[in-house]
Design a protein around this motif. Structure first.
Motif, short mmCIF file in Angstrom:
data_model
loop_
_atom_site.label_atom_id
_atom_site.label_comp_id
_atom_site.label_asym_id
_atom_site.label_seq_id
_atom_site.Cartn_x
_atom_site.Cartn_y
_atom_site.Cartn_z
N ARG A 183 72.90 19.68 -89.14
CA ARG A 183 73.22 21.08 -89.38
C ARG A 183 74.52 21.50 -88.68
NH1 ARG A 183 67.62 20.76 -89.55
NH2 ARG A 183 66.70 21.65 -91.42
N TYR A 184 75.22 22.37 -89.39
CA TYR A 184 76.58 22.70 -88.97
C TYR A 184 76.64 23.41 -87.63
CZ TYR A 184 76.07 27.68 -89.84
OH TYR A 184 75.68 29.00 -89.75
N HIS A 185 75.66 24.29 -87.33
CA HIS A 185 75.76 25.06 -86.09
C HIS A 185 75.63 24.16 -84.86
CE1 HIS A 185 71.44 24.98 -86.99
NE2 HIS A 185 71.23 25.13 -85.70
N LEU A 186 74.81 23.12 -84.95
CA LEU A 186 74.74 22.16 -83.85
C LEU A 186 76.01 21.31 -83.79
CD1 LEU A 186 71.03 20.93 -83.92
CD2 LEU A 186 72.12 22.43 -82.26
N ALA A 187 76.57 20.98 -84.96
CA ALA A 187 77.81 20.20 -84.96
C ALA A 187 78.93 20.97 -84.27
CB ALA A 187 78.20 19.86 -86.39
N ASN A 188 79.04 22.25 -84.52
CA ASN A 188 80.09 23.04 -83.88
C ASN A 188 79.91 23.09 -82.36
OD1 ASN A 188 81.66 23.66 -86.13
ND2 ASN A 188 80.36 25.39 -86.70
N GLN A 189 78.68 22.97 -81.88
CA GLN A 189 78.44 22.91 -80.44
C GLN A 189 78.70 21.51 -79.87
OE1 GLN A 189 74.44 24.32 -79.57
NE2 GLN A 189 74.59 25.91 -81.11
N TRP A 190 78.29 20.49 -80.62
CA TRP A 190 78.25 19.14 -80.07
C TRP A 190 79.52 18.33 -80.31
CZ3 TRP A 190 74.92 16.34 -77.05
CH2 TRP A 190 73.80 17.04 -76.60
N PHE A 191 80.23 18.56 -81.39
CA PHE A 191 81.43 17.74 -81.65
C PHE A 191 82.46 17.85 -80.53
CE2 PHE A 191 80.95 17.32 -86.57
CZ PHE A 191 79.95 16.37 -86.37
N PRO A 192 82.75 19.03 -79.97
CA PRO A 192 83.69 19.07 -78.84
C PRO A 192 83.20 18.26 -77.63
CG PRO A 192 83.44 21.26 -79.78
CD PRO A 192 82.38 20.40 -80.40
N LEU A 193 81.89 18.31 -77.35
CA LEU A 193 81.34 17.54 -76.25
C LEU A 193 81.46 16.05 -76.52
CD1 LEU A 193 79.75 17.45 -73.57
CD2 LEU A 193 77.64 17.56 -74.93
N ILE A 194 81.20 15.64 -77.75
CA ILE A 194 81.30 14.22 -78.11
C ILE A 194 82.74 13.73 -77.94
CG2 ILE A 194 81.09 12.58 -80.02
CD1 ILE A 194 78.79 14.49 -81.06
N ARG A 195 83.70 14.55 -78.40
CA ARG A 195 85.10 14.16 -78.24
C ARG A 195 85.49 14.03 -76.77
NH1 ARG A 195 85.88 17.67 -82.75
NH2 ARG A 195 86.31 19.42 -81.33
N HIS A 196 84.91 14.89 -75.94
CA HIS A 196 85.21 14.84 -74.51
C HIS A 196 84.62 13.58 -73.87
CE1 HIS A 196 85.73 16.13 -70.36
NE2 HIS A 196 84.45 15.89 -70.15
N VAL A 197 83.39 13.24 -74.22
CA VAL A 197 82.71 12.11 -73.58
C VAL A 197 83.21 10.78 -74.12
CG1 VAL A 197 80.46 10.99 -73.30
CG2 VAL A 197 80.66 13.47 -73.07
N ARG A 198 83.34 10.69 -75.44
CA ARG A 198 83.82 9.44 -76.04
C ARG A 198 84.70 9.79 -77.24
NH1 ARG A 198 80.81 3.69 -77.49
NH2 ARG A 198 82.61 2.85 -78.62
N PRO A 199 86.00 9.87 -77.05
CA PRO A 199 86.91 10.34 -78.10
C PRO A 199 86.85 9.50 -79.38
CG PRO A 199 88.01 10.36 -75.98
CD PRO A 199 86.71 9.67 -75.77
N ASP A 200 86.52 8.20 -79.26
CA ASP A 200 86.52 7.34 -80.44
C ASP A 200 85.16 7.28 -81.13
OD1 ASP A 200 85.25 5.93 -78.45
OD2 ASP A 200 86.05 3.98 -79.10
N ALA A 201 84.18 8.04 -80.65
CA ALA A 201 82.86 8.02 -81.30
C ALA A 201 82.96 8.54 -82.73
CB ALA A 201 81.87 8.87 -80.50
N PHE A 202 82.21 7.89 -83.61
CA PHE A 202 82.20 8.25 -85.02
C PHE A 202 81.23 9.41 -85.23
CE2 PHE A 202 81.18 7.47 -89.54
CZ PHE A 202 82.46 7.31 -90.06
N LYS A 203 81.72 10.52 -85.75
CA LYS A 203 80.91 11.75 -85.83
C LYS A 203 80.46 11.97 -87.27
CE LYS A 203 84.29 14.19 -84.24
NZ LYS A 203 85.19 12.99 -84.13
N VAL A 204 79.13 12.10 -87.44
CA VAL A 204 78.53 12.33 -88.76
C VAL A 204 77.85 13.69 -88.75
CG1 VAL A 204 76.89 11.52 -90.48
CG2 VAL A 204 78.16 9.87 -89.09
#
Length: 350
Positions: free
Chosen positions: A65-86
């Motif tokens: 769901r998009y609302h969780l993605a908007n919260q989590w994608f910035p955190l994922i980029r911070h922790v592991r920039p090369d992580a593949f985001k779905v």
């Protein structure tokens, strides 16, 4: 999602589920049994803090769901920039909200739907891959987010091994929680406009409503107020109930995505009566796989016809199961999953 996780494990991925709220021990046991790790970070300051510490182990992260993605994608980029985001959209929320606004004729709801559209498309653009559940929604995103990579990963259902058969009596079933607006509206319409027309012709017909909160729809109250209606609440395993029912109902006047209730009915061999909105993107043909009805009178007529015509019942039962096998089975989902993760490592988080 449980079946998608099963497929990912079968493909050789190591998969963990990170719970963002609550604890469901029954679901934990189910996930553990198929080889999925369950992370309940109650003692480490919550899921975000846990991910800050341990998230760099994951090659890919799936966010529902998009609302969780908007919260989590910035955190994922911070922790592991090369992580593949779905991004797993589940359905396109802004499409559902806009259709409800049109049904209600509400300017405020239209404005809210447009705001959801902006946020949802932001999540789509931030994802490396976006999952939608139908070609209809893929075409929508091709227009609104043409640079996004989009895969169709639809509902996944197991087909029971036993052959369906029409039983005696006249039992109808609707499945869906009232917290989802299309379900609440659909049950209200069903109880006030459709069911009375059916009972006028088949007074002994019984309707089974399965899902949390459905007794409150349209002031339904309880079974005493509706003697022909059985309110079940939530049921984990629907097999036994479906074996005693004869027609599945999907009286949804708005919505998006594909409808799990229809897949579920058809997987168990239950012929289905549905609205045009309910069958969108599901590869269903009126009269061959399902009966499609736009108004209350036509919907009631279709239900009565199915209950009276055993040949039509059997034809739709078999065609519905074949539709699930072709488009919504484990085998049908595998190509899209392989395409999504073909360049990723073995570790996944959800």
């Amino acid at each position: 999602m449980f079946n998608l996780l099963r497929l990912l494990v079968a493909m050789g991925h190591s998969v963990d589920v990170l719970a963002t709220s609550g604890r469901d021990t029954a679901q934990q046991r189910r996930l553990t049994a198929i080889g999925v790790g369950c992370i309940i970070p109650e003692d480490s300051g919550g899921p975000a803090r846990w991910f800050l510490r341990w998230g760099d182990r994951y090659a890919a992260v799936i966010v529902s769901r998009y609302h969780l993605a908007n919260q989590w994608f910035p955190l994922i980029r911070h922790v592991r920039p090369d992580a593949f985001k779905v991004l797993d959209t589940v359905d396109l929320h802004h499409v559902r909200e806009l259709r409800e606004a049109e049904l209600r004729g509400s300017r405020l709801m239209r404005l809210a739907a447009r705001a959801t559209r902006r946020r949802e498309l932001n999540a789509v653009r931030a994802a490396d891959v976006t999952w939608v559940v139908s070609e209809v929604e893929r075409r929508m995103l091709a227009t609104t987010a043409p640079d996004a990579r989009v895969e169709v990963i639809s509902n996944v259902h197991d087909l029971p091994s036993r052959a369906p058969r029409p039983g005696s009596g006249a039992h109808l079933v609707f499945v869906g929680g009232a917290q989802h607006p299309p379900n609440a509206d659909g049950v209200s319409w069903l109880l006030t406009d459709i069911l009375p027309r059916i009972l006028h012709r088949l007074p002994h017909c019984r309707l089974h409503l399965v899902g949390q909160g459905l007794a409150d729809c349209a002031g339904a109250g309880d079974s005493a107020s509706h003697p022909n209606v059985v309110f079940h609440g939530r049921i984990e395993d629907l097999g036994e109930l479906f074996a005693s029912c004869h027609v599945g109902l999907a009286p949804l006047r708005f919505g998006a995505g594909v409808k799990g209730k229809i897949n579920h009915y058809m997987a168990f061999g239950l012929p289905t009566v549905a609205t045009p909105s309910a069958v969108e993107g599901m590869h269903l043909e009126d009269g061959r796989d399902v009966i499609v009805a736009s108004d209350a009178a036509t919907f009631a007529d279709a239900v009565v016809r199915l209950l009276d015509d055993s040949v039509l019942w059997s034809d739709l039962s078999l065609a519905g199961q074949e539709n699930v096998r072709r488009h919504f089975s484990m085998e049908s989902a595998a190509p899209g999953l392989r395409s999504t993760f073909e360049h990723c490592g073995r570790a996944l988080a959800h």
